[in-house]
Scaffold this active site. Structure first.
Site, PDB file in Angstrom:
ATOM      1  N   HIS A  79     -84.984 -22.534 -39.081  1.00  0.00           N
ATOM      2  CA  HIS A  79     -85.264 -21.895 -37.802  1.00  0.00           C
ATOM      3  C   HIS A  79     -84.007 -21.148 -37.360  1.00  0.00           C
ATOM      4  CE1 HIS A  79     -88.831 -24.627 -36.480  1.00  0.00           C
ATOM      5  NE2 HIS A  79     -88.891 -24.317 -37.771  1.00  0.00           N
ATOM      6  N   GLU A  81     -82.230 -21.117 -34.675  1.00  0.00           N
ATOM      7  CA  GLU A  81     -81.188 -21.939 -34.056  1.00  0.00           C
ATOM      8  C   GLU A  81     -80.432 -22.756 -35.103  1.00  0.00           C
ATOM      9  OE1 GLU A  81     -84.752 -22.071 -31.134  1.00  0.00           O
ATOM     10  OE2 GLU A  81     -84.442 -21.922 -33.294  1.00  0.00           O
ATOM     11  N   CYS A 114     -87.737 -25.699 -30.561  1.00  0.00           N
ATOM     12  CA  CYS A 114     -88.808 -26.602 -30.963  1.00  0.00           C
ATOM     13  C   CYS A 114     -88.240 -28.022 -30.999  1.00  0.00           C
ATOM     14  CB  CYS A 114     -89.348 -26.200 -32.333  1.00  0.00           C
ATOM     15  SG  CYS A 114     -88.182 -26.530 -33.681  1.00  0.00           S
ATOM     16  N   CYS A 117     -85.174 -28.317 -33.511  1.00  0.00           N
ATOM     17  CA  CYS A 117     -83.953 -27.669 -33.026  1.00  0.00           C
ATOM     18  C   CYS A 117     -83.400 -28.400 -31.806  1.00  0.00           C
ATOM     19  CB  CYS A 117     -84.223 -26.205 -32.717  1.00  0.00           C
ATOM     20  SG  CYS A 117     -84.689 -25.263 -34.186  1.00  0.00           S
TER      21      CYS A 117
END
Length: 187
Positions: A79, A81, A114, A117
């Site tokens: 992801h 992040e 999410c 993260c």
């Protein structure tokens, strides 16, 4: 048994964009515009999902960018992040971006984190998180954000991490819609 290596390689278009001199980006909106531009180009280039992130130091210098590379690298943990935090830690040669509380770094992300993260943020060493689109904006287009506490921002705040939400939210949400309209994979 032969095991593959896990390498994080940013797309060539981003590496080209990062070449040359960089001036600090000051303020939440200026940094968010940069992150949104990463997400937009990631969709346009077809190099991943509609999410961008970056880690900035206290003076506004870019430490590391991040893109969602889940589909292009076939790895669910990549992801935006996670990529930004991991690359920042590698660049600074420290798993703790705060260096024991001595340094202050900001994670700027085009959408709220999410569950995965969110779990990684406290261990990364960032002291601020700036978010564009809301969790509900991401879920609305079909992404599974996982189980998160309703008051996740308060949870980070109690751990000493400042959270600012809704920075350029309309612009960040436009990228999500553009991704859906382009037929991007929802996962």
């Amino acid at each position: 048994m032969d095991m593959p290596e896990l390498k994080i390689r940013l797309p060539d278009w981003l590496l080209e964009r990062l070449s040359g001199d960089w001036v600090p980006l000051h303020g939440d909106e200026e940094q968010m515009r940069f992150v949104i531009s990463l997400a937009r180009e990631n969709v346009r280039q077809g190099s991943g999902g509609p999410f961008g992130a970056a880690v900035f130091d206290a003076e506004g210098h870019l430490v590391a960018p991040g893109l969602n590379l889940v589909t292009s690298c076939r790895c669910s943990i990549l992801h935006a992040e996670m990529v930004a935090m991991a690359l920042a830690q590698k660049r600074l040669d420290n798993h703790d971006l705060s260096d024991g509380g001595h340094l202050h770094h900001t994670l700027v992300t085009s959408a709220e984190p999410c569950a995965m993260c969110l779990g990684a943020i406290p261990w990364s060493g960032v002291s601020r998180v700036i978010c564009g689109a809301r969790d509900e904006d991401v879920r609305e287009i079909g992404f599974d954000e996982g189980a998160k506490p309703d008051h996740w921002a308060d949870t980070l705040t109690r751990r000493g991490i400042q959270v600012q939400r809704d920075v350029l939210r309309p612009e960040a949400t436009q990228i999500l819609q553009a991704y859906v309209e382009s037929g991007g994979a929802i996962y």
